[in-house]
Design an enzyme around this catalytic site. Structure first.
Site, PDB file in Angstrom:
ATOM      1  N   CYS A  49       6.505  10.005  -0.406  1.00 35.88           N
ATOM      2  CA  CYS A  49       5.320  10.783  -0.060  1.00 35.88           C
ATOM      3  C   CYS A  49       5.084  11.818  -1.146  1.00 35.88           C
ATOM      4  O   CYS A  49       5.942  12.683  -1.376  1.00 35.88           O
ATOM      5  CB  CYS A  49       5.489  11.482   1.294  1.00 35.88           C
ATOM      6  SG  CYS A  49       4.054  12.496   1.731  1.00 35.88           S
TER       7      CYS A  49
ATOM      8  N   ASN B 275      10.085   4.024   2.784  1.00 31.50           N
ATOM      9  CA  ASN B 275      10.079   3.543   4.166  1.00 31.50           C
ATOM     10  C   ASN B 275      11.369   2.777   4.465  1.00 31.50           C
ATOM     11  O   ASN B 275      12.076   2.335   3.563  1.00 31.50           O
ATOM     12  CB  ASN B 275       8.900   2.582   4.367  1.00 31.50           C
ATOM     13  CG  ASN B 275       7.576   3.262   4.194  1.00 31.50           C
ATOM     14  OD1 ASN B 275       7.098   3.945   5.078  1.00 31.50           O
ATOM     15  ND2 ASN B 275       6.957   3.085   3.027  1.00 31.50           N
TER      16      ASN B 275
ATOM     17  N   HIS C  58      10.939   6.899   7.573  1.00 29.56           N
ATOM     18  CA  HIS C  58      11.424   7.009   6.200  1.00 29.56           C
ATOM     19  C   HIS C  58      12.928   7.268   6.221  1.00 29.56           C
ATOM     20  O   HIS C  58      13.480   7.743   7.213  1.00 29.56           O
ATOM     21  CB  HIS C  58      10.656   8.101   5.459  1.00 29.56           C
ATOM     22  CG  HIS C  58       9.252   7.706   5.114  1.00 29.56           C
ATOM     23  ND1 HIS C  58       8.811   7.552   3.816  1.00 29.56           N
ATOM     24  CD2 HIS C  58       8.188   7.393   5.892  1.00 29.56           C
ATOM     25  CE1 HIS C  58       7.542   7.185   3.809  1.00 29.56           C
ATOM     26  NE2 HIS C  58       7.138   7.082   5.068  1.00 29.56           N
TER      27      HIS C  58
ATOM     28  N   HIS D 175       7.102   4.400  12.345  1.00 29.47           N
ATOM     29  CA  HIS D 175       7.028   4.358  10.880  1.00 29.47           C
ATOM     30  C   HIS D 175       8.043   5.369  10.353  1.00 29.47           C
ATOM     31  O   HIS D 175       7.780   6.573  10.330  1.00 29.47           O
ATOM     32  CB  HIS D 175       5.602   4.715  10.440  1.00 29.47           C
ATOM     33  CG  HIS D 175       5.359   4.679   8.965  1.00 29.47           C
ATOM     34  ND1 HIS D 175       4.450   3.818   8.386  1.00 29.47           N
ATOM     35  CD2 HIS D 175       5.872   5.416   7.946  1.00 29.47           C
ATOM     36  CE1 HIS D 175       4.419   4.031   7.078  1.00 29.47           C
ATOM     37  NE2 HIS D 175       5.275   4.999   6.789  1.00 29.47           N
TER      38      HIS D 175
ATOM     39  N   ARG E 113       0.832  -1.208   0.000  1.00 26.24           N
ATOM     40  CA  ARG E 113       0.000   0.000   0.000  1.00 26.24           C
ATOM     41  C   ARG E 113       0.864   1.255   0.000  1.00 26.24           C
ATOM     42  O   ARG E 113       0.973   1.950  -0.998  1.00 26.24           O
ATOM     43  CB  ARG E 113      -0.944  -0.009   1.224  1.00 26.24           C
ATOM     44  CG  ARG E 113      -2.110   1.009   1.119  1.00 26.24           C
ATOM     45  CD  ARG E 113      -1.755   2.422   1.522  1.00 26.24           C
ATOM     46  NE  ARG E 113      -1.264   2.542   2.890  1.00 26.24           N
ATOM     47  CZ  ARG E 113      -0.812   3.675   3.407  1.00 26.24           C
ATOM     48  NH1 ARG E 113      -0.778   4.790   2.664  1.00 26.24           N
ATOM     49  NH2 ARG E 113      -0.366   3.719   4.653  1.00 26.24           N
ATOM     50  N   ASP E 114       1.527   1.539   1.090  1.00 26.18           N
ATOM     51  CA  ASP E 114       2.307   2.763   1.212  1.00 26.18           C
ATOM     52  C   ASP E 114       3.464   2.786   0.220  1.00 26.18           C
ATOM     53  O   ASP E 114       3.894   3.857  -0.215  1.00 26.18           O
ATOM     54  CB  ASP E 114       2.835   2.894   2.644  1.00 26.18           C
ATOM     55  CG  ASP E 114       3.336   4.283   2.964  1.00 26.18           C
ATOM     56  OD1 ASP E 114       2.914   5.233   2.286  1.00 26.18           O
ATOM     57  OD2 ASP E 114       4.156   4.422   3.888  1.00 26.18           O
TER      58      ASP E 114
END
Length: 298
Positions: free
Chosen positions: A238, A247, A207, A205, A13-14
């Protein structure tokens, strides 16, 4: 007994939502099946949003419905609104996620409303989820810096996290969205949040824009955090934060945790096979340090 660390794989997803090249439905499915075979027990399958706005997430509910069910993994979907939750419920999804930010500017750019308005919109989602015995995970972006307004006060992060928890989120993931944080600043955020709730409800979470993601994970471990989001092959970024890298790579997170003696439940060989396969699909080199070292030794 070896202490466990929960890894939430957000690559499907991300990670994939920011890819420029088309990713087919079958390629997305194969990616998730590979992750399941690698022993990952918490996987975010996709996002129930309009394909017009996020084309890589098209048919995420259908994708969820096609996945095997005899694996013991908890599969989830991102559902930013009531319509998204209804789509998730229709395919039997038992865990969903909602998202906001600790930055007013970022929230306006990302979902076109204020932080308080974003939380108000979750009320119906939370009520319907509870009525259907569906767990809700919360995401908070920009926990250290915002690309529009700079540094974010740790107490502001703690306020938003507490609001999500009070609304019924069973777990809240704190997103260091643009990858500018260093361990000392991450410590300040955790200190603020841990003064409000126990570590077992919080996830990190991170990055890796400046190569600090693993250092920030290590800092978080020192403060008792035992849940981390990651993305195989470091997928992600992002769209609202120019220059933000992906990530923290699941491969690098696995290496850190396993070599520190934590139990991740991951099959190393299967993980690296999945890593190799998704890198081939995307036709690019894998930035994960462990992936590079592993390839050179095998």
């Amino acid at each position: 007994m070896t202490e466990q660390v929960k890894i939430v794989e957000v690559g499907p997803r991300d990670g994939l939502q920011n890819e420029k090249q088309p990713i087919s439905f079958e390629q997305r499915k194969d990616f998730i099946v590979d992750l399941i075979h690698a022993g990952l027990k918490h996987i975010e399958v996709g996002s129930c949003v309009s394909a017009k706005w996020v084309p890589q997430m098209a048919r995420s509910d259908e994708l969820y419905a096609t996945l095997p069910t005899d694996h013991g993994a908890q599969l989830s979907l991102l559902t930013p609104n009531l319509r998204g939750l209804e789509s998730a419920l229709a395919v039997g999804c038992k865990e969903v996620a909602v998202f906001t930010a600790a930055s007013e500017s970022f929230t306006q750019k990302n979902i076109n409303c204020s932080i308080d308005e974003s939380l108000e919109k979750f009320a119906d989602v939370m009520a319907l989820a509870k009525a259907n015995d569906v767990k809700v995970r919360g995401y908070v972006s920009c926990i250290v810096d915002c690309p529009y307004e700079g540094a974010i006060a740790p107490k502001q992060v703690a306020k938003v996290v507490t609001q999500l928890f009070d609304m019924g989120c069973y777990e809240i993931s704190l997103g260091e969205t643009i990858g500018t944080a260093t361990p000392d600043r991450v410590k300040q955020v955790w200190d603020a949040c841990l003064s409000e709730m126990e570590a077992k409800y919080l996830a990190g979470h991170f990055h890796d824009t400046y190569g600090m993601a693993i250092a920030n994970v290590y800092q978080s471990l020192q403060q008792g955090i035992r849940i981390f989001d990651s993305s195989l092959a470091g997928l992600g970024g992002c769209p609202y934060a120019k220059g933000a890298a992906g990530n923290v790579a699941t491969e690098d997170l696995y290496y850190l945790l396993s070599r520190m003696g934590f139990d991740t439940g991951i099959d190393e060989h299967a993980l690296m096979l999945a890593s190799q396969r998704i890198s081939q699909v995307l036709q690019r080199a894998n930035p994960a340090h462990f992936a590079k070292a592993y390839a050179g030794c095998n």
